[in-house]
Design an enzyme around this catalytic site. Structure first.
Site, PDB file in Angstrom:
ATOM      1  N   GLY A 175       0.825  -1.203   0.000  1.00 48.23           N
ATOM      2  CA  GLY A 175       0.000   0.000   0.000  1.00 48.23           C
ATOM      3  C   GLY A 175       0.857   1.249   0.000  1.00 48.23           C
ATOM      4  O   GLY A 175       2.090   1.193  -0.089  1.00 48.23           O
ATOM      5  N   ALA A 179      -5.193  -2.412   5.694  1.00 44.15           N
ATOM      6  CA  ALA A 179      -6.554  -2.033   6.048  1.00 44.15           C
ATOM      7  C   ALA A 179      -7.472  -2.274   4.871  1.00 44.15           C
ATOM      8  O   ALA A 179      -7.029  -2.318   3.719  1.00 44.15           O
ATOM      9  CB  ALA A 179      -6.621  -0.562   6.453  1.00 44.15           C
ATOM     10  N   THR A 238      -9.753  -0.322   2.858  1.00 47.74           N
ATOM     11  CA  THR A 238      -9.881   1.127   2.695  1.00 47.74           C
ATOM     12  C   THR A 238     -10.872   1.538   1.606  1.00 47.74           C
ATOM     13  O   THR A 238     -10.993   2.734   1.317  1.00 47.74           O
ATOM     14  CB  THR A 238      -8.518   1.760   2.369  1.00 47.74           C
ATOM     15  OG1 THR A 238      -7.989   1.145   1.189  1.00 47.74           O
ATOM     16  CG2 THR A 238      -7.543   1.589   3.524  1.00 47.74           C
ATOM     17  N   THR A 266      -7.797   6.342  11.204  1.00 49.75           N
ATOM     18  CA  THR A 266      -8.346   7.291  10.244  1.00 49.75           C
ATOM     19  C   THR A 266      -9.157   8.405  10.894  1.00 49.75           C
ATOM     20  O   THR A 266      -9.718   8.243  11.983  1.00 49.75           O
ATOM     21  CB  THR A 266      -9.258   6.536   9.245  1.00 49.75           C
ATOM     22  OG1 THR A 266      -9.915   7.470   8.377  1.00 49.75           O
ATOM     23  CG2 THR A 266     -10.332   5.743   9.974  1.00 49.75           C
ATOM     24  N   ASP A 267      -9.234   9.541  10.196  1.00 50.48           N
ATOM     25  CA  ASP A 267     -10.101  10.641  10.612  1.00 50.48           C
ATOM     26  C   ASP A 267     -11.579  10.275  10.500  1.00 50.48           C
ATOM     27  O   ASP A 267     -12.436  10.961  11.056  1.00 50.48           O
ATOM     28  CB  ASP A 267      -9.811  11.886   9.764  1.00 50.48           C
ATOM     29  CG  ASP A 267     -10.009  11.652   8.273  1.00 50.48           C
ATOM     30  OD1 ASP A 267      -9.660  10.553   7.787  1.00 50.48           O
ATOM     31  OD2 ASP A 267     -10.509  12.559   7.574  1.00 50.48           O
ATOM     32  N   TYR A 316     -16.789   1.870   7.089  1.00 50.62           N
ATOM     33  CA  TYR A 316     -15.331   1.940   7.174  1.00 50.62           C
ATOM     34  C   TYR A 316     -14.906   2.556   8.502  1.00 50.62           C
ATOM     35  O   TYR A 316     -14.079   1.999   9.235  1.00 50.62           O
ATOM     36  CB  TYR A 316     -14.781   2.748   5.995  1.00 50.62           C
ATOM     37  CG  TYR A 316     -13.328   3.133   6.126  1.00 50.62           C
ATOM     38  CD1 TYR A 316     -12.323   2.179   6.055  1.00 50.62           C
ATOM     39  CD2 TYR A 316     -12.963   4.471   6.328  1.00 50.62           C
ATOM     40  CE1 TYR A 316     -10.985   2.540   6.179  1.00 50.62           C
ATOM     41  CE2 TYR A 316     -11.635   4.839   6.445  1.00 50.62           C
ATOM     42  CZ  TYR A 316     -10.649   3.864   6.369  1.00 50.62           C
ATOM     43  OH  TYR A 316      -9.332   4.229   6.503  1.00 50.62           O
TER      44      TYR A 316
END
Length: 285
Positions: free
Chosen positions: A11, A62, A64, A103-104, A127
């Site tokens: 990634g 992840a 994503t 993550t945000d 997610y």
């Protein structure tokens, strides 16, 4: 020599860690992808880790595909939650140190101020929900885990907003880009350097940290910066997210406050324009 295991090595972040590894010759790196360690099968993780015996685990892997997660919540949960739980369990039992990337999207986007680590979470899509469960599992199973939440990741590797914009701006005369979602981009190389800087220090303080580049912008402003730096002619208009419906809801505001990671580990965080210029130079040269 201490051994670092990196999951999701193909990634964006994993690829940047691979490119930096040679500069950290005091560590032995083991890079894995889904062919070697499948996070879709959490029950296989312990045996693999026992065979490798890493001192550090950097979990870059992840699920994503944010929109696809709405229709594949079980698969997203396997990778983003249950596999993280297994990594944390093993790291606690074997006294290894775990850095897990989050993550945000664990936030709902209703804040008007940069988000701090202890602000209330309220993910608005599958997610985000699976990533939050992964955070919670990591800290429950191994309280010394380091969770790094990041946002809007891009690099010269893989698929991302920057590379998509470059392609579309060359193919089209006009583009519409969402202007009412505010955050900050993260150059994966900067994040990779931050992760390795943390591992290289003598101190280790578990918990949640935020990391993104400096500067609050919209996706529209990000696209304009790409256009300017790449000297392209495409006309770019800003549109509300209501005109660009997606299966998964995105947070309207997810700017991360990075003061904790800077204060704890003495890290400097670059402005997004500096990092974008470096990345574009690598892509376009």
């Amino acid at each position: 020599m201490k051994k670092i295991l990196v999951t999701g090595s193909n990634g964006q972040l994993g690829s940047e860690l691979q490119s930096l590894a040679a500069a950290y010759s005091n560590f032995e790196f083991v890079f894995t992808d889904r062919s070697k360690l499948s996070l879709e099968k959490p029950e296989t993780i312990s045996a693999y880790l026992t065979a490798v015996r890493p001192d550090y685990i950097i979990n870059c892997a992840a699920y994503t595909a944010v929109d696809k997660a709405e229709s594949e919540p079980e698969l997203a949960d396997l990778i983003n939650h249950q596999a993280v739980e297994a990594l944390a369990q093993w790291s606690f039992l074997h006294r290894a140190k775990l850095i897990h990337i989050s993550t945000d999207y664990v936030f709902d986007g209703t804040s008007a101020l940069p988000l701090k680590e202890d602000d209330a979470t309220n993910p608005q899509n599958e997610y985000g929900r699976t990533k939050l469960r992964g955070e919670q599992a990591a800290l429950k199973e191994n309280p010394e885990s380091i969770i790094i939440r990041t946002s809007w990741v891009y690099s010269e590797f893989g698929n991302n907003f920057v590379k998509t914009m470059l392609r579309l701006m060359k193919e089209r005369d006009t583009l519409n880009v969402v202007e009412d979602q505010i955050g900050s981009p993260t150059y994966a190389k900067d994040l990779a350097q931050a992760v390795l800087a943390i591992i290289s220090q003598d101190q280790w303080q578990g918990g949640i940290y935020h990391y993104s580049n400096e500067g609050a912008i919209s996706w529209h402003e990000f696209a304009l910066a790409i256009k300017e730096m790449a000297a392209l002619d495409c006309e770019i208009s800003g549109i509300p997210s209501s005109q660009f419906p997606t299966p998964a809801k995105r947070p309207a505001y997810s700017l991360l406050d990075t003061s904790k990671i800077k204060a704890t580990y003495g890290l400097s965080v670059a402005n997004y324009r500096r990092s974008l210029a470096l990345c574009l130079n690598n892509i376009l040269s």
